[in-house]
Design an enzyme around this catalytic site. Structure first.
Site, PDB file in Angstrom:
ATOM      1  N   ASN A 153      59.865  63.822  -8.191  1.00  0.00           N
ATOM      2  CA  ASN A 153      60.434  65.155  -8.447  1.00  0.00           C
ATOM      3  C   ASN A 153      61.927  65.132  -8.799  1.00  0.00           C
ATOM      4  O   ASN A 153      62.407  65.988  -9.519  1.00  0.00           O
ATOM      5  CB  ASN A 153      60.168  66.100  -7.273  1.00  0.00           C
ATOM      6  CG  ASN A 153      60.751  65.623  -5.972  1.00  0.00           C
ATOM      7  OD1 ASN A 153      60.985  64.440  -5.781  1.00  0.00           O
ATOM      8  ND2 ASN A 153      60.987  66.544  -5.062  1.00  0.00           N
ATOM      9  N   GLY A 226      59.137  60.499  -0.107  1.00  0.00           N
ATOM     10  CA  GLY A 226      57.831  60.836  -0.679  1.00  0.00           C
ATOM     11  C   GLY A 226      57.035  61.653   0.302  1.00  0.00           C
ATOM     12  O   GLY A 226      57.595  62.312   1.188  1.00  0.00           O
ATOM     13  N   SER A 227      55.726  61.604   0.155  1.00  0.00           N
ATOM     14  CA  SER A 227      54.867  62.442   0.984  1.00  0.00           C
ATOM     15  C   SER A 227      54.767  61.890   2.401  1.00  0.00           C
ATOM     16  O   SER A 227      54.969  60.691   2.638  1.00  0.00           O
ATOM     17  CB  SER A 227      53.476  62.512   0.365  1.00  0.00           C
ATOM     18  OG  SER A 227      52.902  61.217   0.385  1.00  0.00           O
ATOM     19  N   GLU A 248      62.200  60.069   4.246  1.00  0.00           N
ATOM     20  CA  GLU A 248      62.484  61.452   3.837  1.00  0.00           C
ATOM     21  C   GLU A 248      61.189  62.008   3.270  1.00  0.00           C
ATOM     22  O   GLU A 248      60.780  61.639   2.160  1.00  0.00           O
ATOM     23  CB  GLU A 248      63.593  61.483   2.779  1.00  0.00           C
ATOM     24  CG  GLU A 248      64.933  60.941   3.254  1.00  0.00           C
ATOM     25  CD  GLU A 248      65.628  61.844   4.265  1.00  0.00           C
ATOM     26  OE1 GLU A 248      65.297  63.043   4.323  1.00  0.00           O
ATOM     27  OE2 GLU A 248      66.477  61.345   5.014  1.00  0.00           O
ATOM     28  N   LEU A 249      60.532  62.892   4.024  1.00  0.00           N
ATOM     29  CA  LEU A 249      59.151  63.250   3.691  1.00  0.00           C
ATOM     30  C   LEU A 249      59.006  64.721   3.306  1.00  0.00           C
ATOM     31  O   LEU A 249      59.969  65.366   2.954  1.00  0.00           O
ATOM     32  CB  LEU A 249      58.258  62.881   4.885  1.00  0.00           C
ATOM     33  CG  LEU A 249      58.432  61.426   5.379  1.00  0.00           C
ATOM     34  CD1 LEU A 249      57.566  61.153   6.596  1.00  0.00           C
ATOM     35  CD2 LEU A 249      58.130  60.424   4.274  1.00  0.00           C
ATOM     36  N   CYS A 282      61.687  69.116  -2.266  1.00  0.00           N
ATOM     37  CA  CYS A 282      61.267  68.980  -0.861  1.00  0.00           C
ATOM     38  C   CYS A 282      61.797  70.120  -0.022  1.00  0.00           C
ATOM     39  O   CYS A 282      61.157  70.562   0.917  1.00  0.00           O
ATOM     40  CB  CYS A 282      61.712  67.631  -0.308  1.00  0.00           C
ATOM     41  SG  CYS A 282      63.464  67.299  -0.545  1.00  0.00           S
ATOM     42  N   GLU A 380      52.161  71.906   2.419  1.00  0.00           N
ATOM     43  CA  GLU A 380      53.158  71.805   1.353  1.00  0.00           C
ATOM     44  C   GLU A 380      52.472  72.047   0.002  1.00  0.00           C
ATOM     45  O   GLU A 380      51.558  71.320  -0.378  1.00  0.00           O
ATOM     46  CB  GLU A 380      53.804  70.419   1.363  1.00  0.00           C
ATOM     47  CG  GLU A 380      54.963  70.312   0.390  1.00  0.00           C
ATOM     48  CD  GLU A 380      55.625  68.938   0.405  1.00  0.00           C
ATOM     49  OE1 GLU A 380      54.908  67.924   0.443  1.00  0.00           O
ATOM     50  OE2 GLU A 380      56.871  68.890   0.363  1.00  0.00           O
TER      51      GLU A 380
END
Ligand code: NDP
Length: 512
Positions: A153, A226-227, A248-249, A282, A380
């Site tokens: 993204n 990411g996820s 960092e999710l 995010c 999400e």
């Protein structure tokens, strides 16, 4: 610098075939990149490890010069960088400029300026009797080789951006960009090479999930964005080698609008933070809770502003407000959440459908009559949707905002900033903005990281560079008595005397 040149099919862990990169706004294939296998990742790692000591030895000033020359390169090549980002993400030119190009330039400046201070030796004082008169120091040393694995993204901000503090700390880096958006990372590596970054210090490992997995095995630390699902896989794999991870999710950021809010500002902020970058951020606003007395007025403003948004192929500055859906399966997730909500009684007052054409679009969508039985409010969505829910009061808003496995960011709108801060403190999220949305990310002095399923660790601030280092405690005894009181042989008389001393020191119940 490591390269990702052509690859040949091979039985010994090398790549099998290349990856086609698509422009999501037009559907055209714009490039092919190598799909690196584990053997090729190991080779990149070996070369990066060999190059790292000289890079570390260059010192903060030498490394800062490379950062600042990269910043100049970035500005000299701004249009080319924006075009590359837009071509593989389908985002608007403005989103590529404000949330990527500008982030890159400010991160290069920030780490060039602050790395040395954050990693300087620290003199430490101790209250322990045992170390009286001794010199205590804390120092930082680069870990060696850092693996940065990034999402699709923000190919500049959340991939290349996380390499910068790792590099400024004196590490070599292997960057594994998303297979969907590898071109930006390759271009920026070219920029760093032009700015004088020594060969092999930054390697770009293009590829799919298995390439990322090979990176996890090859490095001393993993910075993953990411996820939540993939983040757990990465952490599980890294546990095998006790490799530290920073994760960092995903997020499901709530916005709370209190009855005394400036509704015009709240609505503008909601529309921007839900739909900028096509909602594929995010920390985008993914759900809104509005106190009943202002609910109708707020929805009316949001609907009018959303109807005015222009969506389409981003061809230049000012061409569109909202671009495409970057990742093919994401369009299905967005559609599923919208359909699920409508099936359970929600109404799409604006949008609600995929766009037409060879490109991949989803209309900016405002959903009302929503509740927490709907996926659009609990999972999400990562797309241009804004579900808005009416709540009785601030208490209900806070309870619902916290009713989520995620805890990345959030926001609250009220003219009473004291009350806004009080509400923010009760929200379970790593960052909360009062009368603002998302903009905390621009303050690189402020840590940014998620609570709960949104991550582990943080980027930015002192912790955002110290995590790329080993810390070493040093104690120096400047006086050299032949024997210290805690040394052998243990003597009953001395020990009893010490106990009397400890009682005098710590025998009281109150503060010292
Ligand atoms: P994914 O988790 O699908 O992928 C992230 C990266 O991991 C990609 O480079 C991917 O490669 C790679 N990968 C996939 N499988 C593995 C594996 N087994 N081992 C190592 N690496 C692997 O995330 P998305 O790219 O879909 O990004 C969207 C997500 O990122 C959203 O949940 C969003 O909220 C989150 N995000 C969080 C941010 C934050 O700061 N908290 C910021 C930005 C996004 P490939 O793409 O080639 O499959």
């Amino acid at each position: 610098m490591g390269t990702t040149e052509t690859q040949a099919p091979s039985a010994n862990g090398a790549a099998t075939d290349g990856i086609a990169v698509e422009n999501p706004a037009t559907g055209a294939v714009i490039a092919h990149v190598p799909d690196l296998g584990p053997g090729e990742v190991r080779a990149l790692a070996e070369r990066a490890r060999a190059a790292q000591p000289a890079w570390a030895a260059l010192g903060f000033d030498g490394r800062a010069q490379v950062m600042l020359r990269t910043r100049k390169w970035l500005m000299d090549n701004a249009e080319r960088v924006i075009e590359t980002i837009v071509s593989e993400t389908g985002k608007s030119w403005e989103d590529a400029q404000s949330a990527e190009l500008v982030y890159g330039a400010s991160a290069l400046s920030f780490w060039a300026k602050h790395a040395e201070r954050y990693l300087a030796d620290e003199r430490v004082r101790s209250s322990s009797l045992f170390v009286k008169g001794k010199k205590l120091k804390l120092r930082y040393e680069p870990l060696g080789l850092v693996g940065v694995i990034g999402p699709w993204n923000y190919p500049l901000t959340n991939s290349f951006g996380d390499c910068l503090p790792a590099l400024m700390a004196g590490n070599a880096v292997i960057l594994k960009p998303s297979e969907v958006t590898p071109l930006t990372s390759m271009l920026l590596a070219e920029g760093m090479r032009a700015a004088g970054l020594p060969e092999d210090v930054l390697a770009i490992a293009t590829g799919r999930g298995q390439t990322g997995s090979a990176v996890v095995d090859a490095v001393d630390m993993v910075m993953f964005t990411g996820s939540t699902r993939t983040g757990k896989l990465v952490m599980r794999q890294a546990a095998e080698t006790l490799t530290p991870v920073s994760l960092e999710l995903g997020g499901k950021d709530p916005m709370i609008v209190l009855a005394d809010a400036d509704l015009e500002r709240a609505a503008s902020s909601a529309v921007w933070s839900a739909f900028m970058n096509g909602g594929q951020t995010c920390i985008s606003t993914e759900r809104v809770y509005v106190e009943a007395p202002v609910y109708d007025a707020f929805v009316a403003k949001v609907v009018a502003k959303t109807r005015a948004l222009r969506q389409g192929v981003p061809s230049d500055f000012g061409a569109v407000d909202v671009g495409a859906i970057t990742f093919p399966p994401q369009a299905e997730i967005i559609e599923r959440h919208v359909q699920d909500a409508i099936g359970k009684g929600a109404k799409a007052v604006v949008g609600g459908h995929r766009g037409a054409g060879p490109g991949r679009f989803f209309e900016p969508t405002v959903l009302v009559d929503v509740d927490h039985t709907m996926e659009a409010m609990t999972e999400e969505t990562f797309g241009p949707t804004m579900p808005i829910m009416r709540v009785a009061d601030a208490e209900e808003a806070i309870r619902l905002a916290n009713d989520s496995p995620y805890g990345l960011g959030g926001s609250v709108f009220t003219k009473d900033v004291g009350r806004g801060e009080a509400v923010a403190r009760r929200m379970q999220a790593g960052a909360v903005n009062v009368n603002d949305t998302m903009i905390n990310f621009a303050a690189l002095e402020l840590p940014m990281g998620g609570w709960k399923a949104s991550g582990l660790g943080s980027r930015h601030g002192a912790g955002g560079i110290r995590k790329y280092c080993k810390q070493q405690a040093i104690l120096v005894s400047r006086l050299h008595p032949k024997r210290d009181v805690h040394h052998f042989p243990y003597k009953a008389k001395t020990s009893r005397r010490l106990l009397r001393g400890f009682r005098l020191l710590w025998g009281r119940g109150g503060r010292d």
